[in-house]
Design a protein around this motif. Structure first.
Motif, PDB file in Angstrom:
ATOM      1  N   PRO A 235       0.289   3.918  -3.209  1.00 46.95           N
ATOM      2  CA  PRO A 235       1.290   3.108  -3.921  1.00 46.95           C
ATOM      3  C   PRO A 235       1.669   1.822  -3.199  1.00 46.95           C
ATOM      4  CG  PRO A 235       1.872   5.433  -4.042  1.00 46.95           C
ATOM      5  CD  PRO A 235       0.690   5.342  -3.124  1.00 46.95           C
ATOM      6  N   TYR A 236       1.545   1.777  -1.863  1.00 47.94           N
ATOM      7  CA  TYR A 236       1.929   0.555  -1.159  1.00 47.94           C
ATOM      8  C   TYR A 236       1.014  -0.623  -1.481  1.00 47.94           C
ATOM      9  CZ  TYR A 236      -1.349   2.411   2.479  1.00 47.94           C
ATOM     10  OH  TYR A 236      -2.431   2.925   3.167  1.00 47.94           O
ATOM     11  N   LEU A 237      -0.121  -0.381  -2.134  1.00 46.96           N
ATOM     12  CA  LEU A 237      -1.014  -1.473  -2.538  1.00 46.96           C
ATOM     13  C   LEU A 237      -0.825  -1.865  -4.002  1.00 46.96           C
ATOM     14  CD1 LEU A 237      -4.310  -0.532  -0.663  1.00 46.96           C
ATOM     15  CD2 LEU A 237      -2.657  -2.314  -0.087  1.00 46.96           C
ATOM     16  N   ASP A 238       0.218  -1.375  -4.633  1.00 42.87           N
ATOM     17  CA  ASP A 238       0.520  -1.777  -6.003  1.00 42.87           C
ATOM     18  C   ASP A 238       0.731  -3.297  -6.059  1.00 42.87           C
ATOM     19  OD1 ASP A 238       2.790  -2.320  -8.222  1.00 42.87           O
ATOM     20  OD2 ASP A 238       1.553  -0.602  -8.794  1.00 42.87           O
ATOM     21  N   PRO A 239       0.263  -3.968  -7.123  1.00 42.84           N
ATOM     22  CA  PRO A 239       0.409  -5.436  -7.207  1.00 42.84           C
ATOM     23  C   PRO A 239       1.848  -5.925  -7.059  1.00 42.84           C
ATOM     24  CG  PRO A 239      -1.131  -4.665  -8.877  1.00 42.84           C
ATOM     25  CD  PRO A 239      -0.554  -3.437  -8.237  1.00 42.84           C
ATOM     26  N   THR A 240       2.822  -5.074  -7.399  1.00 42.42           N
ATOM     27  CA  THR A 240       4.215  -5.510  -7.314  1.00 42.42           C
ATOM     28  C   THR A 240       4.693  -5.652  -5.871  1.00 42.42           C
ATOM     29  OG1 THR A 240       5.005  -3.219  -7.435  1.00 42.42           O
ATOM     30  CG2 THR A 240       4.771  -4.415  -9.518  1.00 42.42           C
ATOM     31  N   THR A 241       3.895  -5.164  -4.905  1.00 49.23           N
ATOM     32  CA  THR A 241       4.312  -5.231  -3.491  1.00 49.23           C
ATOM     33  C   THR A 241       3.717  -6.423  -2.753  1.00 49.23           C
ATOM     34  OG1 THR A 241       2.462  -3.887  -2.654  1.00 49.23           O
ATOM     35  CG2 THR A 241       4.410  -2.699  -3.465  1.00 49.23           C
ATOM     36  N   VAL A 242       2.980  -7.276  -3.465  1.00 51.13           N
ATOM     37  CA  VAL A 242       2.269  -8.369  -2.800  1.00 51.13           C
ATOM     38  C   VAL A 242       3.213  -9.241  -1.981  1.00 51.13           C
ATOM     39  CG1 VAL A 242       0.988 -10.510  -3.210  1.00 51.13           C
ATOM     40  CG2 VAL A 242       0.354  -8.432  -4.421  1.00 51.13           C
ATOM     41  N   GLY A 243       4.397  -9.528  -2.493  1.00 50.30           N
ATOM     42  CA  GLY A 243       5.336 -10.389  -1.790  1.00 50.30           C
ATOM     43  C   GLY A 243       5.849  -9.796  -0.498  1.00 50.30           C
ATOM     44  N   LEU A 244       5.780  -8.480  -0.373  1.00 52.11           N
ATOM     45  CA  LEU A 244       6.258  -7.809   0.834  1.00 52.11           C
ATOM     46  C   LEU A 244       5.153  -7.623   1.863  1.00 52.11           C
ATOM     47  CD1 LEU A 244       8.390  -4.983  -0.840  1.00 52.11           C
ATOM     48  CD2 LEU A 244       9.243  -7.071   0.230  1.00 52.11           C
ATOM     49  N   ARG A 245       3.914  -7.757   1.454  1.00 55.55           N
ATOM     50  CA  ARG A 245       2.813  -7.404   2.352  1.00 55.55           C
ATOM     51  C   ARG A 245       2.594  -8.472   3.416  1.00 55.55           C
ATOM     52  NH1 ARG A 245      -3.514  -5.485   1.313  1.00 55.55           N
ATOM     53  NH2 ARG A 245      -3.432  -3.974   3.020  1.00 55.55           N
ATOM     54  N   PRO A 246       2.676  -8.094   4.697  1.00 57.64           N
ATOM     55  CA  PRO A 246       2.419  -9.065   5.764  1.00 57.64           C
ATOM     56  C   PRO A 246       0.929  -9.390   5.877  1.00 57.64           C
ATOM     57  CG  PRO A 246       3.678  -7.142   6.562  1.00 57.64           C
ATOM     58  CD  PRO A 246       3.091  -6.786   5.227  1.00 57.64           C
ATOM     59  N   HIS A 247       0.654 -10.511   6.505  1.00 56.22           N
ATOM     60  CA  HIS A 247      -0.716 -10.908   6.824  1.00 56.22           C
ATOM     61  C   HIS A 247      -0.728 -11.367   8.275  1.00 56.22           C
ATOM     62  CE1 HIS A 247      -4.715 -12.628   6.591  1.00 56.22           C
ATOM     63  NE2 HIS A 247      -4.234 -13.777   7.039  1.00 56.22           N
ATOM     64  N   ILE A 248      -1.465 -10.662   9.133  1.00 52.26           N
ATOM     65  CA  ILE A 248      -1.501 -10.980  10.562  1.00 52.26           C
ATOM     66  C   ILE A 248      -2.372 -12.212  10.797  1.00 52.26           C
ATOM     67  CG2 ILE A 248      -2.145 -10.147  12.854  1.00 52.26           C
ATOM     68  CD1 ILE A 248      -1.695  -7.290  11.828  1.00 52.26           C
ATOM     69  N   THR A 249      -1.805 -13.224  11.456  1.00 52.15           N
ATOM     70  CA  THR A 249      -2.566 -14.433  11.790  1.00 52.15           C
ATOM     71  C   THR A 249      -2.857 -14.544  13.285  1.00 52.15           C
ATOM     72  OG1 THR A 249      -0.505 -15.716  11.971  1.00 52.15           O
ATOM     73  CG2 THR A 249      -1.611 -15.683   9.821  1.00 52.15           C
ATOM     74  N   PHE A 250      -2.136 -13.749  14.089  1.00 52.14           N
ATOM     75  CA  PHE A 250      -2.368 -13.716  15.539  1.00 52.14           C
ATOM     76  C   PHE A 250      -1.871 -12.368  16.039  1.00 52.14           C
ATOM     77  CE2 PHE A 250      -1.308 -14.301  19.987  1.00 52.14           C
ATOM     78  CZ  PHE A 250      -2.392 -15.020  20.464  1.00 52.14           C
ATOM     79  N   PRO A 251      -2.616 -11.729  16.953  1.00 51.20           N
ATOM     80  CA  PRO A 251      -3.832 -12.147  17.667  1.00 51.20           C
ATOM     81  C   PRO A 251      -5.071 -12.065  16.782  1.00 51.20           C
ATOM     82  CG  PRO A 251      -3.273  -9.899  18.260  1.00 51.20           C
ATOM     83  CD  PRO A 251      -2.167 -10.372  17.369  1.00 51.20           C
ATOM     84  N   GLY A 252      -6.158 -12.553  17.321  1.00 54.36           N
ATOM     85  CA  GLY A 252      -7.407 -12.496  16.602  1.00 54.36           C
ATOM     86  C   GLY A 252      -8.020 -11.106  16.637  1.00 54.36           C
ATOM     87  N   SER A 253      -8.921 -10.877  15.727  1.00 54.84           N
ATOM     88  CA  SER A 253      -9.588  -9.580  15.673  1.00 54.84           C
ATOM     89  C   SER A 253     -10.395  -9.322  16.942  1.00 54.84           C
ATOM     90  CB  SER A 253     -10.522  -9.528  14.462  1.00 54.84           C
ATOM     91  OG  SER A 253     -11.123  -8.263  14.349  1.00 54.84           O
ATOM     92  N   HIS A 254     -10.431  -8.070  17.365  1.00 58.01           N
ATOM     93  CA  HIS A 254     -11.167  -7.597  18.541  1.00 58.01           C
ATOM     94  C   HIS A 254     -10.567  -8.097  19.854  1.00 58.01           C
ATOM     95  CE1 HIS A 254     -13.995  -6.582  15.349  1.00 58.01           C
ATOM     96  NE2 HIS A 254     -14.554  -5.737  16.193  1.00 58.01           N
ATOM     97  N   SER A 255      -9.281  -8.445  19.828  1.00 60.42           N
ATOM     98  CA  SER A 255      -8.591  -8.770  21.075  1.00 60.42           C
ATOM     99  C   SER A 255      -8.478  -7.508  21.933  1.00 60.42           C
ATOM    100  CB  SER A 255      -7.196  -9.323  20.785  1.00 60.42           C
ATOM    101  OG  SER A 255      -7.270 -10.557  20.107  1.00 60.42           O
ATOM    102  N   LYS A 256      -8.472  -7.705  23.242  1.00 61.06           N
ATOM    103  CA  LYS A 256      -8.390  -6.579  24.178  1.00 61.06           C
ATOM    104  C   LYS A 256      -7.004  -6.536  24.810  1.00 61.06           C
ATOM    105  CE  LYS A 256     -13.323  -6.629  25.346  1.00 61.06           C
ATOM    106  NZ  LYS A 256     -14.330  -6.677  26.445  1.00 61.06           N
ATOM    107  N   PHE A 257      -6.493  -5.316  25.003  1.00 60.01           N
ATOM    108  CA  PHE A 257      -5.172  -5.141  25.586  1.00 60.01           C
ATOM    109  C   PHE A 257      -5.193  -3.999  26.595  1.00 60.01           C
ATOM    110  CE2 PHE A 257      -4.385  -7.060  21.459  1.00 60.01           C
ATOM    111  CZ  PHE A 257      -3.513  -8.096  21.792  1.00 60.01           C
TER     112      PHE A 257
END
Length: 552
Positions: free
Chosen positions: A435-457
């Motif tokens: 249910p969290y992927l319902d179209p009505t939740t688009v405004g709430l869904r975050p999008h990660i812009t940093f860090p980049g993919s495959h970063s090491k920690f």
């Protein structure tokens, strides 16, 4: 059941191989999750699944099912004088599914991988162990690639004992421990290292073996935060020190005494570890469903007993741990329990009557259930929209990085049977969007812009995170989670764990619809063994698409 496999039966069914009949797909309404048919035919039954850090999913079934529905191609054929069904086989029994392209590529396994176990090593290499017949002592290695040229490499004789229905888990030192298997009341490690390259007895597995039914195969194994292993088989559990080869703790038996392990197959998860709480993290295991005592021998005689609708939940580090029992909305055996980025548990696939085994299940349970572990008792279960495809014995489900759940498999036969069967071999591949992927939740869904993919920690290190969201963000309702990609087969996701890093109190706006926050990585390999994880930002119960990070 698998062990009743006979060459005569398999050869007889081989003549029934045909294209699977077309069926209508089920697209559920918004609000209760959505099912989408991804591919009508992936060529094999997805009995085993593993997501890799390049967003490819490796799947395999077994080499002695007969001829699959996908050719190896390129003039390749598998020639195996020890094979029980087809000694020269030009079809594949393993495939690589590309999530982004929605395509499959045939892979070649030389020996039989039936009912095996596996885990991903810290460097991302997929290591699979054991199987059946000529594959029971074999280790197979698959290194992820993006050029579509990688394939299985086999290491014959790499195991001390045959590993058939065993369980693997990655350890803090980067090794795999391989526990049990049919008639194997012991464990070993891979890779072999000086001083730890022996075979070690585990009497607990013999003690939990029910004559004539076993009910202790594919034991449920979880790494505790103290470095010991919680091991559950049949209807009881121990805490085990694999360094000293000693039982640290005996847990009370689950109330009712009913078996929960294969073939009375339930499922189990380690509930989310709330790392942000600091010392004294509560560690809980949840085990749901299964079949009652006597279900397997009864189903072999055509009597299909009702499955279990109960779940047991236990805090394994409490001074006096007890099982807290709960009731699911319906009975279910052979279900898969998938930990979602939100910390909720999806229970999917399975049957309502019978047991695991060939032709031993009835009444498919096609509606998933969502379990909310932090809700009050009595409000934790939520029934979601059903699939139109029965997923019985030999089904699998795994979490994808985009927060969907990949669902495939179902083959309650000792070979491929695409017609004239109550539940034919299932080659269709689906995705379930919670249910969290319902179209009505688009405004709430975050999008990660940093860090980049495959970063090491490293451990105990600060992670700087930047994300965007189309709507307003409530920092008090934001958290960061890390999910280990699991190896799933026979209703158990091996090495599945989620770590809740918190961090919501640090959220600050830094631009239009842009936010910055910090979180701290787990401080020990006992919490999160080295390797690849999917990292998510969750806002008001809506997860971002994950990014891959590597703990080193």
């Amino acid at each position: 059941m698998d062990r009743n496999f006979t060459l005569l039966f398999a050869l007889w069914h081989l003549f029934l191989v045909a294209a699977p009949p077309p069926r209508n797909i089920f697209a559920a309404a918004a609000g209760g999750g959505r099912w989408d048919l991804l591919l009508p035919n992936i060529g094999i039954a997805a009995m085993h699944m593993q997501l890799l850090n390049n967003d490819k999913v490796v799947m395999f079934d077994r080499t002695d099912f007969g001829l699959s529905n996908i050719s190896l191609g390129g003039g390749r054929c598998r020639r195996d004088p020890y094979e029980l069904v087809v000694k020269v086989d030009c079809t594949a029994h393993s495939v690589e599914y590309d999530v982004a392209e929605n395509t499959v590529r045939p892979l070649m396994v030389q020996s039989d991988v039936w009912c095996s176990s596996a885990a991903v090593m810290p460097d991302g290499t997929f290591v699979q162990t054991g199987g059946w017949n000529d594959g029971d002592h074999v280790v197979r290695v698959y290194k992820p690639c993006n050029d579509k040229k990688c394939d299985w490499v086999e290491i014959p004789g790499a195991l001390h004992r045959w590993r058939w229905y065993a369980t693997n888990h990655i350890l803090p030192d980067g090794r795999q421990i391989i526990i049990g298997g049919r008639e194997e009341f012991n464990y070993e490690f891979y890779p072999k290292t000086p001083g730890a390259d022996l075979l070690y007895n585990l009497p607990f597995l013999a003690e939990t073996n029910d004559p004539g039914a076993e009910n202790n195969l594919y034991p449920y194994v979880f790494l505790n935060v103290d470095g010991n292993l919680f091991i559950f088989a049949n209807n009881r559990a121990i805490l085990y020190d694999y360094f000293k080869h000693a039982v640290v703790r005996l847990y009370p038996g689950m109330p009712g005494g009913e078996p929960r392990s294969y073939p009375s197959t339930g499922s189990a998860v380690l509930l989310p570890l709330k790392v942000f709480q600091g010392p004294g993290i509560v560690v809980e295991v949840l085990i749901c469903g299964g079949a009652p005592k006597g279900a397997f021998p009864a189903s072999e005689k055509g009597v299909f007993m009702g499955g279990l609708n109960s779940c047991g939940r236990i805090r394994i580090n409490d001074p006096n741990p007890v099982w807290a029992m709960e009731a699911m909305p319906m009975a279910r055996l052979m279900g898969d329990m998938v930990t979602l980025p939100t910390g909720d548990i999806l229970i999917v696939n399975g049957a309502a009557r019978g047991s695991a085994g060939y032709g031993d299940g009835r009444d498919p349970v096609q509606a998933p259930v969502l379990y909310h572990p932090d809700n009050p008792v009595g409000t934790r279960f939520e029934v979601l929209n059903p699939s139109g495809i029965p997923r019985m014995y030999h089904s699998s489900a795994i979490l994808l990085r985009d927060s969907r759940v990949l669902v495939g498999g179902s083959n309650p036969h000792p070979n491929y049977v695409f017609g004239n069967a109550l539940f034919p071999t299932e080659l269709r591949l689906e995705a379930f969007s919670p249910p969290y992927l319902d179209p009505t939740t688009v405004g709430l869904r975050p999008h990660i812009t940093f860090p980049g993919s495959h970063s090491k920690f490293g451990y105990g290190k600060l992670i700087e995170i930047q994300f965007t969201a189309a709507g307003p963000v409530d920092g008090n309702l934001v958290t960061v989670t890390m999910v280990a990609p699991s190896f799933t087969t026979h209703s158990f996701s091996q090495h599945q764990r989620l770590l809740d890093l918190g961090g919501g109190g640090t959220v600050k706006p830094v631009g239009i619809n842009t936010y910055h926050m910090t979180a701290v990585t787990p401080n020990s390999g006992n919490l999160s063994p080295a390797g690849y994880y999917m990292l998510f930002v969750v806002h008001k119960g809506i997860p971002s698409e994950g990014i891959w990070i590597q703990m080193v």
